[in-house]
Design an enzyme around this catalytic site. Structure first.
Site, PDB file in Angstrom:
ATOM      1  CG  ASP A   1      -2.009   1.048   1.219  1.00 21.99           C
ATOM      2  OD1 ASP A   1      -2.287   1.604   0.142  1.00 21.99           O
ATOM      3  OD2 ASP A   1      -2.600   1.324   2.286  1.00 21.99           O
TER       4      ASP A   1
ATOM      5  CE1 TYR B   1      -9.302   4.788   2.892  1.00 24.45           C
ATOM      6  CE2 TYR B   1      -8.353   6.912   2.304  1.00 24.45           C
ATOM      7  CZ  TYR B   1      -9.079   6.120   3.178  1.00 24.45           C
ATOM      8  OH  TYR B   1      -9.586   6.672   4.326  1.00 24.45           O
ATOM      9  CG  HIS B   2      -3.030   4.021  -3.596  1.00 21.68           C
ATOM     10  ND1 HIS B   2      -2.073   5.024  -3.741  1.00 21.68           N
ATOM     11  CD2 HIS B   2      -4.221   4.583  -3.941  1.00 21.68           C
ATOM     12  CE1 HIS B   2      -2.668   6.130  -4.145  1.00 21.68           C
ATOM     13  NE2 HIS B   2      -3.967   5.889  -4.269  1.00 21.68           N
ATOM     14  N   PRO B   3      -4.259  -0.471  -1.789  1.00 17.04           N
ATOM     15  CG  PRO B   3      -6.170  -1.667  -1.144  1.00 17.04           C
ATOM     16  CD  PRO B   3      -5.666  -0.262  -1.367  1.00 17.04           C
TER      17      PRO B   3
END
Length: 567
Positions: free
Chosen positions: A298, A472-474
């Site tokens: 992330d 919010y970048h898994p």
């Protein structure tokens, strides 16, 4: 019910596949989505400036939480993911950033991924895009994704912050998705010409909905993928609030597009994953793949916030009595403050010469507020979002039971490497030097956060532990490759079984330098051609920037002012 293809998840990737596969009239597709429709009259998802609202509830947000993060004061941290037609493209920040060319060249250096180089991927970025100022070697003009560029006359703080970055010794770039990502410049956004969010539901599904060969079922929570031996044959899902069990069968393939959190869960519940975990939960083993749910990555970020000496920030837009006017202008004209995500400037830099491509990203925002809309500063202000891009830290996702309604155990292991701490300390100090440049003299007030008293390494580390948040970048939890921890091959096909692919951000082998949505769409476009048996698009011959021996920065116009001397 039987279809040629079943797609699980109507998100950034699933909608691309649904639209492209149904271009072939003799192919039938079932698209399953756990959430509901993307209601076009709901300002929370359709108005770009309202991007914080979907994260505050659960209608459009899975609202996952991590396990206590051991290096972050044991905080349980947010992990919001989109729920509904459009998936996370329905609730994201709408920043159109593709990553750095070197990200994809790195992917292509890995065994089995040779056709994922930047020049292989660029034609698919172009295929997906319609940019409002027209196509060129890097941008498309006929794609389903509407991309809007910043316009003359937007907030002066955007221009001042870019100028300050250049004065601090970093490059300027006019296109963060063009020849050179490295530097500071304007930031494109996925917004339509009428000022609406350009989700993949709007861009792709709207094209495909009229086709008789596409069936869309919402409120359909996938329980598990069904197998006959090693072949995926269908999907068991729960329909509606009652959770009535339904089964659909796939003649050709099941295409899993649940995203980096849901896809590994569904694989594990279906019997594909670490053998020990599945045995512990009494899940029948179909294929032992130890990498399912591992390699989780992330982007972590912080806000550096400042008061603004001139009344030019967006603070008035946060006041309730100004919001009806903003909403009316957006609703009827598609213009004004409501028509922008307000991330119209940013940049990518190398914090040290040792990095061969940028390791730090900036988003500039002309207001001081948390991404999810909380803790708004009650005065004119602005902020820089800053975070590292390719952390060595790795996390994991594990199902807790067979119940598809139960959220999984999520651990990102944020800040678990020494490199993380070096990068974040550097990021804070560099940001302060940028903010101190002459271009921001007319606007720069006091430092609100972290604050003038936060200076040495220990103080910076304490601030990071308590205040850093997910971007919010898994990603990367079902990675592509052919090593023992790889889950899929370079075409998204799950190792060891037949008739099953994963196509979403989870298959990235390493996280990219920037926001994920554009790249997730590109991945789906590229694999869609593989599924259909189409000839891959011709490789681009566009030139692109490679830093080589170029220094990360030149001498700044002004060396950093002491924080306490800010006006």
């Amino acid at each position: 019910m039987e279809y040629d293809y079943i797609i699980i998840g109507a998100g950034s990737a699933g909608n691309v596949l649904a639209a492209r596969l149904t271009e072939d009239a003799d192919v039938t597709v079932l698209l399953l989505e756990a959430g509901g429709p993307d209601y076009r009259l709901d300002f929370r998802t359709q108005m770009p400036a309202a991007l914080a609202f979907p994260l505050q509830g659960k209608r459009y947000n899975w609202a996952y939480e991590t396990d206590p993060e051991p290096h972050m004061n044991n905080r349980r941290m947010e992990c919001g993911r989109g729920k509904g037609l459009g998936g996370s493209s329905l609730i994201n920040g709408m920043c159109y950033i593709r990553g750095n060319a070197m990200d994809f060249d790195h992917w292509a250096s890995l065994s089995g991924l040779e056709d994922w180089s930047y020049l292989d991927c660029l034609p698919y970025f172009r295929k997906a895009e319609t940019r409002d100022i027209g196509p060129n070697d890097f941008h498309g003009g006929e794609g389903p994704v509407s991309v809007t560029t910043p316009k003359i006359g937007n907030n002066p703080l955007f221009h001042a912050m870019v100028a300050a970055g250049v004065q601090a010794g970093y490059p300027r770039t006019d296109d963060l998705n063009g020849y050179q990502q490295e530097g500071f410049g304007p930031m494109d956004r996925t917004v339509t010409p009428k000022g609406r969010r350009a989700s993949t539901a709007r861009g792709y599904l709207d094209q495909a909905r009229p086709r008789n060969n596409l069936t869309i079922i919402t409120h359909a929570l996938t329980d598990r993928i069904l197998f006959e031996g090693k072949r995926a044959t269908g999907v068991r899902y729960l329909k509606g609030d009652a959770g009535t069990g339904q089964t659909a069968y796939a003649r050709r393939e099941v295409l899993l597009c649940g995203g980096a959190i849901a896809s590994p869960q569904i694989l594990q519940r279906s019997g594909i994953g670490p053998a020990e975990l599945l045995q512990r939960l009494d899940i029948p083993l179909v294929q032992a793949l130890p990498g399912v749910g591992e390699n989780l990555q992330d982007h972590l970020e912080m806000y550096l916030q400042y008061s603004c000496k001139q009344p030019v920030s967006l603070y008035p837009a946060l006041l309730w009595f100004n919001q009806p006017k903003i909403g009316i202008e957006w609703l009827f004209n598609g213009t004004g403050v409501g028509a922008s995500n307000q991330f119209e400037a940013g940049g990518f830099i190398r914090s040290r010469d040792a990095f061969t491509w940028p390791n730090i990203q900036y988003h500039f925002l002309p207001v001081a507020i948390n991404y999810n809309g909380s803790n708004a500063v009650k005065e004119h202000g602005f902020q820089a979002h800053v975070g590292s891009m390719r952390s060595p830290s790795r996390g994991r996702i594990q199902v807790k039971s067979k119940d598809p309604r139960q959220h999984p155990s999520i651990l990102f292991n944020y800040m678990s490497s020494e490199q993380d701490w070096h990068e974040f300390r550097d990021a804070i100090r560099i940001t302060r030097e940028i903010i101190a440049q002459p271009a921001l003299d007319p606007y720069r007030g006091r430092e609100i956060s972290p604050g003038a008293n936060v200076q040495n390494d220990d103080e910076l580390d304490a601030f990071i532990r308590e205040h850093a948040e997910t971007a919010y970048h898994p990603s990367c939890s079902c990675k592509m490759g052919d090593d023992k921890m790889a889950v899929v091959d370079g075409q998204g096909r799950v190792h060891g079984v037949q008739g099953l692919r994963v196509v979403d951000a989870s298959i990235m082998p390493q996280i990219i330098t920037g926001n994920l949505n554009a790249t997730t769409i590109m991945i789906a476009e590229k694999i869609a051609d593989r599924i259909r048996g189409c000839q891959p698009l011709a490789k681009s011959n566009a030139a692109y920037f490679i830093a080589g021996d170029t220094p990360a920065r030149t001498s700044p116009v002004r060396h950093s002012l002491p924080v306490t001397s800010y006006p």
